[in-house]
Write an enzyme that holds these catalytic residues in place. Sequence first.
Site, PDB file in Angstrom:
ATOM      1  N   GLU A  95      15.894  -3.652 -26.339  1.00 28.67           N
ATOM      2  CA  GLU A  95      16.380  -2.786 -27.807  1.00 28.67           C
ATOM      3  C   GLU A  95      17.093  -3.449 -28.788  1.00 28.67           C
ATOM      4  O   GLU A  95      16.874  -3.503 -30.060  1.00 28.67           O
ATOM      5  CB  GLU A  95      17.099  -1.500 -27.175  1.00 28.67           C
ATOM      6  CG  GLU A  95      16.261  -0.893 -26.295  1.00 28.67           C
ATOM      7  CD  GLU A  95      14.933  -0.024 -26.949  1.00 28.67           C
ATOM      8  OE1 GLU A  95      14.773  -0.349 -28.124  1.00 28.67           O
ATOM      9  OE2 GLU A  95      14.158   0.298 -26.193  1.00 28.67           O
ATOM     10  N   GLU A 151      10.330   6.868 -20.320  1.00 23.29           N
ATOM     11  CA  GLU A 151      11.534   5.843 -20.284  1.00 23.29           C
ATOM     12  C   GLU A 151      12.740   6.953 -20.333  1.00 23.29           C
ATOM     13  O   GLU A 151      12.386   7.910 -21.262  1.00 23.29           O
ATOM     14  CB  GLU A 151      11.581   4.999 -21.465  1.00 23.29           C
ATOM     15  CG  GLU A 151      12.780   3.931 -21.324  1.00 23.29           C
ATOM     16  CD  GLU A 151      12.763   3.180 -22.638  1.00 23.29           C
ATOM     17  OE1 GLU A 151      13.774   2.337 -22.405  1.00 23.29           O
ATOM     18  OE2 GLU A 151      11.858   3.096 -23.455  1.00 23.29           O
ATOM     19  N   ASN A 191       5.230   2.593 -24.884  1.00 22.34           N
ATOM     20  CA  ASN A 191       4.227   2.403 -23.863  1.00 22.34           C
ATOM     21  C   ASN A 191       3.069   1.281 -24.245  1.00 22.34           C
ATOM     22  O   ASN A 191       2.432   1.461 -25.257  1.00 22.34           O
ATOM     23  CB  ASN A 191       3.411   3.946 -23.813  1.00 22.34           C
ATOM     24  CG  ASN A 191       4.478   4.807 -23.787  1.00 22.34           C
ATOM     25  OD1 ASN A 191       5.482   4.782 -22.940  1.00 22.34           O
ATOM     26  ND2 ASN A 191       4.456   5.670 -24.808  1.00 22.34           N
ATOM     27  N   GLU A 230       8.287  -0.257 -32.573  1.00 18.31           N
ATOM     28  CA  GLU A 230       7.430  -0.042 -31.382  1.00 18.31           C
ATOM     29  C   GLU A 230       6.274  -1.069 -30.961  1.00 18.31           C
ATOM     30  O   GLU A 230       6.071  -1.438 -30.091  1.00 18.31           O
ATOM     31  CB  GLU A 230       6.817   1.252 -31.251  1.00 18.31           C
ATOM     32  CG  GLU A 230       7.794   2.560 -31.405  1.00 18.31           C
ATOM     33  CD  GLU A 230       9.125   2.613 -30.418  1.00 18.31           C
ATOM     34  OE1 GLU A 230       8.964   2.127 -29.476  1.00 18.31           O
ATOM     35  OE2 GLU A 230      10.131   2.855 -31.058  1.00 18.31           O
ATOM     36  N   GLY A 274      12.664   8.678 -31.148  1.00 17.20           N
ATOM     37  CA  GLY A 274      11.743   8.418 -32.233  1.00 17.20           C
ATOM     38  C   GLY A 274      10.543   8.054 -31.973  1.00 17.20           C
ATOM     39  O   GLY A 274       9.637   8.796 -32.455  1.00 17.20           O
ATOM     40  N   ALA A 275      10.170   7.301 -30.906  1.00 17.28           N
ATOM     41  CA  ALA A 275       9.146   6.839 -30.437  1.00 17.28           C
ATOM     42  C   ALA A 275       9.140   6.199 -29.209  1.00 17.28           C
ATOM     43  O   ALA A 275      10.235   5.742 -28.798  1.00 17.28           O
ATOM     44  CB  ALA A 275       8.306   6.144 -31.569  1.00 17.28           C
TER      45      ALA A 275
END
Length: 874
Positions: free
Chosen positions: A325, A126, A270, A303, A266-267
């Site tokens: 987001e 991403e 997926n 996440e 940060g993370a």
Amino acid sequence: MSTLQPKTIYLRDYQPPAWLIDQVALDFDLYEDYAIVTATLTLQRNPAATVMEDLVLMGEELELLSLLLDGKPCPVTRYTLTTTQLTLLAPPSRCVVTTKARIYPHTNKALSGLYQSGGNFCTQCEPEGFRRITWFLDRPDVMTLFTTKITADKARYPYLLSNGNRFAEGELTDGRHWVQWQDPFKKPSYLFALVAGDLDCREDFFVTQSGRRIVLQIYVDKGYQAQTAHAMQAVKKAMRWDEVRFGREYDLNIYMIVAVGDFNMGAMENKGLNIFNTKYILASPQSASDRDYINIESVIAHEYFHNWSGNRVTCRDWFQLSLKEGLTIYRDQEFTADTTSRTVERIDAVDYLRSAQFAEDASPMAHPIRPDSFVEINNFYTNTVYNKGAEVIRMIATLVGEANFRKGMDLYFSRHDGSAVTTEEFVCAHEEASKIDLQQFRLWYTQAGTPVLHVTDHYDAAKQIYTLTLRQSCPATPGQADKKPFHIPIVMGLLDQAGHELQAALLQLKETENNFVFSGISEQPIPSLLREFSAPVRLEYAYTDDALALLLRHDTDPFNQREAGFQLTVNTLLRMVQAYREGEAMTVPQSLLDALQYVFRNQPDKWLLARMLSLPSEKYLAGLMRVVDVDSIHVARETLLTEVARFLQEDMLAFWQQHRDVPFVFDVPTIAARAAKNMCLDYLMQLGVDEYQRLGLQQFQLALGKDMTDTSAALAALVNVPGEMRDTALEAYYQQWQDNALALDKWFALQASAKLPGTGEHVKALLQHPAFDIKNPNKVYALMGSFTANAIHFHAIDGSGYQLLTDTVLTIDRFNPQVAARMLKPMVEWRNYDEARQQLMCQQLQRIAAEKKISPDVFELVNKSLTIQMASRA
């Protein structure tokens, strides 16, 4: 300006993809110094496309080895190849395209696509990293079924991971082995993930509300498995919470997390294989603070929640980024509020918004949460898209009510499952579920800037009628000179002069100005406005200090209790700044000190107490000034810190002594006690008294290697004590943690945050420290990120801070444009400062612009900063 002129992408130009990919089979052959990627794409022309086009696949830094069309070699006359595109000329309307490419993960320092970290392979796709792996329709509205085969040396890479469920594996005669994965859910390419390495694994399981058993795995570098226990509990906590709060159940048979040390973000969410920065996975009481523990829970939840708000339902194009987001930030904020302290979580979220996002709104980079254009999408992973986006979701929840909001979320997920959608479709789901018109509310998605809420009032004692007059305005932002009125929800209450609540209401301001009338009010009330910060606006109401002191003591909304004390402190600081600028004595009113003492002695929630006694940051104060006076703000704030410490020192010393030995337990009461204790220590050490400095050193020495919360709090104060204590503590910390990358990041960050003279030169020296690695984003964020937030030194009047940042940005931009652009952002706000500093920052921005080659990421920031003329700040 640089000759590089990247293309601007506009939302208005969106067209559906000309081609669709029904499925893709990926075959990775991984070697030490290169990888071979074979991709077989089954394609068809999109019946919804408006024009018939050749097949244009995106690709970057790929070496083409072969190209097949429907299983046969494609003649060179049937395709063209550039550095960014592979174009097949007039292919059949249904076809199979197979490409074989060589890539070089070991030299990929941009950390985008497939790269190596600590000897392991990992990915970050991403927003547009997948095109660095293979040629593809690398856009979020092309969703396809992925099957992935990974082959590598078994001894070096025993774990071969990808999205979905593992369905086949085997060994080869040459010591290599292979694993195949299949994701049963369609996804865009930005959600693809691959990890290959020799790792430690913690395994557990979770039973869903429907009784399905999910395997949970967390992979980390060798030797760190013991530090994943908290992360594993956070996964299970997040999974249960999402089932209860939003009815969302996990959908695969396995959920995996891999922590890597080199990561730009940060993370990453997926599908089924989340890849994390190690700082949001690894934790032990010895090496991670309370804040680290909370952040780990929050980021893991974020996440994981993306599995629905981002993966199962994704965004049609990158302009809709806040669709996933902003929504997921709102969800993780609610999770943290439910699992820790709702009031403290709200305070922290609002403090960050007002310091960081409001500043973004006042800069040349101001943009709506759904931008109209961009040059480089990496630059729009912003506080506006994320944090203001979350506030917009929160306003919808406020306007429609909790029950209707849940109905709207259920409708949104069921209606758009497996689709790539827009913010408009999200709002429509809530309108339909609640039967509430949100047409005007949509302006929050399309208009930039921070609205100002102007409030005046009138009380008619004879008629016992109280009238609130609410008026809104919004400053001009780039490309948007005039704004239409927003739909603003205002949660409020009225208190009498004794502090009793008279009425509470939800007001909705839709016009430029509206009157709201309250009857049966027996005396002049005090309004408690914007409870829980019900809208992301700047509030202008002429509270007297006495009214704020009353709200501080009696408001029934704890957020606004703290807000009243915060505003009382802000008012004092702004008066002190003005006095200092005019050469007059700065005075601290006794009424403020008495109010803070009342809070200290009467607030039972010690976590909230720590927030109530924390002064506004220099960055927040800067955002309130038309021309930022760096030096006056710093002197005023330091003076007030000292006066508060002097007045409350007996109370603070007694509290510190009472709680000096709080053992590490990760629960709200002990977190609260440590937060208040360390706040007291920070204040006491502000006085420069030997006794208190020795207490700080004592806490540091007793906690080092045992309790990072107390260690880092003490060191944060000691770095501002010149001399032997500081040097001794820094050396002891380094010797303890020199082999722990995350703990060492704190060492760099605290030194860069120091208020002592010479900090800029010290930071410059630390850039050459053997433990500092400029190619590691965590190290850069820790050292240079902390330095740019240290206003008195970054904004040094000789311009040395700006020069140091520019040198660093130019170096990083050669290999990692994303990190370079992030580091540059503090200088984009140059118009907010005095003329001397404006000139110094402009010189450095022009120096960057003169470079022959800069990345599109940095180009966009510099170009907008130097060319957009901002209106005067309100």
